[in-house]
Design a protein around this motif. Sequence first.
Motif, mmCIF file in Angstrom:
data_model
loop_
_atom_site.group_PDB
_atom_site.id
_atom_site.type_symbol
_atom_site.label_atom_id
_atom_site.label_comp_id
_atom_site.label_asym_id
_atom_site.label_seq_id
_atom_site.Cartn_x
_atom_site.Cartn_y
_atom_site.Cartn_z
ATOM 1 N N UNK A 1 1.268 -1.049 -0.034
ATOM 2 C CA UNK A 1 -0.717 -0.001 -0.171
ATOM 3 C C UNK A 1 1.322 1.398 -0.162
ATOM 4 N N UNK A 2 2.088 0.701 0.785
ATOM 5 C CA UNK A 2 2.832 2.180 0.377
ATOM 6 C C UNK A 2 3.770 1.962 -0.497
ATOM 7 N N UNK A 3 3.641 1.456 -1.618
ATOM 8 C CA UNK A 3 4.600 1.471 -2.886
ATOM 9 C C UNK A 3 5.958 0.480 -3.152
ATOM 10 N N UNK A 4 5.914 -0.193 -2.033
ATOM 11 C CA UNK A 4 6.537 -1.311 -1.949
ATOM 12 C C UNK A 4 6.264 -2.540 -2.136
ATOM 13 N N UNK A 5 6.271 -3.391 -3.509
ATOM 14 C CA UNK A 5 5.135 -4.848 -3.537
ATOM 15 C C UNK A 5 6.729 -5.568 -3.477
ATOM 16 N N UNK A 6 6.357 -5.922 -2.063
ATOM 17 C CA UNK A 6 7.735 -6.792 -1.454
ATOM 18 C C UNK A 6 6.888 -8.175 -1.155
ATOM 19 N N UNK A 7 7.195 -9.352 -1.587
ATOM 20 C CA UNK A 7 7.249 -10.876 -1.118
ATOM 21 C C UNK A 7 8.164 -11.179 -0.587
ATOM 22 N N UNK A 8 7.846 -12.020 0.044
ATOM 23 C CA UNK A 8 8.597 -13.068 1.383
ATOM 24 C C UNK A 8 9.745 -13.270 0.644
ATOM 25 N N UNK A 9 9.707 -14.018 -1.241
ATOM 26 C CA UNK A 9 10.388 -14.301 -2.142
ATOM 27 C C UNK A 9 11.797 -13.394 -2.315
ATOM 28 N N UNK A 10 11.170 -12.096 -2.462
ATOM 29 C CA UNK A 10 12.498 -10.744 -2.873
ATOM 30 C C UNK A 10 12.635 -10.429 -1.483
ATOM 31 N N UNK A 11 11.708 -10.545 -0.792
ATOM 32 C CA UNK A 11 12.854 -10.395 0.595
ATOM 33 C C UNK A 11 13.827 -10.554 0.717
ATOM 34 N N UNK B 1 14.901 0.919 -0.583
ATOM 35 C CA UNK B 1 13.495 0.672 -1.401
ATOM 36 C C UNK B 1 13.484 1.431 -2.098
ATOM 37 N N UNK B 2 14.309 2.767 -0.901
ATOM 38 C CA UNK B 2 13.640 3.910 -1.112
ATOM 39 C C UNK B 2 14.552 4.631 -3.108
ATOM 40 N N UNK B 3 15.540 3.756 -2.697
ATOM 41 C CA UNK B 3 15.714 4.249 -4.130
ATOM 42 C C UNK B 3 14.912 3.433 -5.571
ATOM 43 N N UNK B 4 14.807 1.951 -5.156
ATOM 44 C CA UNK B 4 14.201 1.544 -6.640
ATOM 45 C C UNK B 4 11.907 2.072 -6.333
ATOM 46 N N UNK B 5 12.009 2.191 -5.139
ATOM 47 C CA UNK B 5 10.035 2.474 -5.231
ATOM 48 C C UNK B 5 9.782 3.507 -5.358
ATOM 49 N N UNK B 6 8.775 4.269 -5.880
ATOM 50 C CA UNK B 6 7.930 5.321 -5.284
ATOM 51 C C UNK B 6 7.401 5.363 -4.503
ATOM 52 N N UNK B 7 7.700 5.525 -2.594
ATOM 53 C CA UNK B 7 6.976 5.247 -1.479
ATOM 54 C C UNK B 7 6.610 6.354 -1.227
ATOM 55 N N UNK B 8 4.595 5.825 -1.068
ATOM 56 C CA UNK B 8 3.881 6.786 -0.910
ATOM 57 C C UNK B 8 4.024 7.476 1.002
ATOM 58 N N UNK B 9 4.799 6.845 2.132
ATOM 59 C CA UNK B 9 4.545 7.025 2.878
ATOM 60 C C UNK B 9 4.799 8.150 3.776
ATOM 61 N N UNK C 1 7.328 3.200 9.258
ATOM 62 C CA UNK C 1 6.374 1.461 9.048
ATOM 63 C C UNK C 1 7.763 0.491 8.246
ATOM 64 N N UNK C 2 8.260 1.082 6.793
ATOM 65 C CA UNK C 2 9.171 0.108 6.068
ATOM 66 C C UNK C 2 10.533 -0.095 6.713
ATOM 67 N N UNK C 3 11.363 0.852 7.273
ATOM 68 C CA UNK C 3 12.244 -0.155 7.801
ATOM 69 C C UNK C 3 12.506 -0.616 9.678
ATOM 70 N N UNK C 4 11.105 -0.204 10.038
ATOM 71 C CA UNK C 4 10.611 -1.037 10.615
ATOM 72 C C UNK C 4 10.528 -2.637 10.688
ATOM 73 N N UNK C 5 9.221 -2.059 9.323
ATOM 74 C CA UNK C 5 8.744 -3.556 9.021
ATOM 75 C C UNK C 5 9.964 -4.915 8.377
#
Length: 288
Positions: free
Chosen positions: A25-35, A52-60, A67-71
């Motif tokens: 929802x915040x613009x980071x299309x993550x899956x367990x495999x990708x992580x 992630x900041x460099x790879x995706x357009x994060x809307x947070x 949330x992203x770094x804690x997640x």
Amino acid sequence: MRKKHWSCEEIRELSTEKILQKLHDLGIPMTPEQFLEDVQNAYGGIEIAERWKEQYTITAEHFDLDFPWMAAIVLWERLAPDVMSNEKLDDLIDQGYDILEYNHDEAKACTIWLEAWEHLKQRFEPDVKSIEAAAKRFDDSFELYNWCQDVELYLGNAALENSDYYHQRITYCREFCQRFPETEEEILVNMKRADAESHFFLGKIEEGEKLFQDLVNQFPQSVWGYIGWGDMYCLRMRNIQLPVDYVKAEKIYKAALKNNVDEPEVIRDRLRSLAKKTGGKGFGSSKP
């Protein structure tokens, strides 16, 4: 809109699916495999989040910014529990400091820190030749530069109660110097001095002599090599039997002055102390 800051504890209460959905929802299309693929190319969750900041357009925004770094930290704990992260290393190092502060158990703290060191060693690339350079490759979660020096210090303290820690101190100091030969001189001198001292404390006088000689040969203008060496012959230390030889100590201290060491007054203080020990009657071999 969220009304309060996130915490890792709150995120740990979420299922993996909900964490991944929130990231999406915040613009980071993550899956367990990708992580897990990201884990193989990073040292910690915070590093992954920075990428992630460099790879995706994060809307947070607002309270979701954290949330992203804690997640990423929580996902690492959950999906890659057997892979050591910077955050886990930080916990180990903090645990050691907490034990020192609240339990005053230097041996236990050192055991935990040596476990952290074993993991850290695997991360140092061959081109990293100094602890200063190594520290730059880690995030600010722990101060690698200062901690590495604390490990040597507290290994020495722990060894006063259990001489096995002198062996571990020797191993640690040698590994440090081998991996970081371009570290600033003061730290290298302290590590090599600790190595030589530990040999003396273990009763290996001949080996200790050679190590001190090598040390002052390598750093002839550093006062602390001579101080450490001379002290072995004129200072009494708890639970340690050292040969007392004021003549030899004086000779070592005076060699420092001949080599124009960087802090000559420290040497002069030692020489004045020797004079007091002999009652001003000159130096000579003595028994404790």
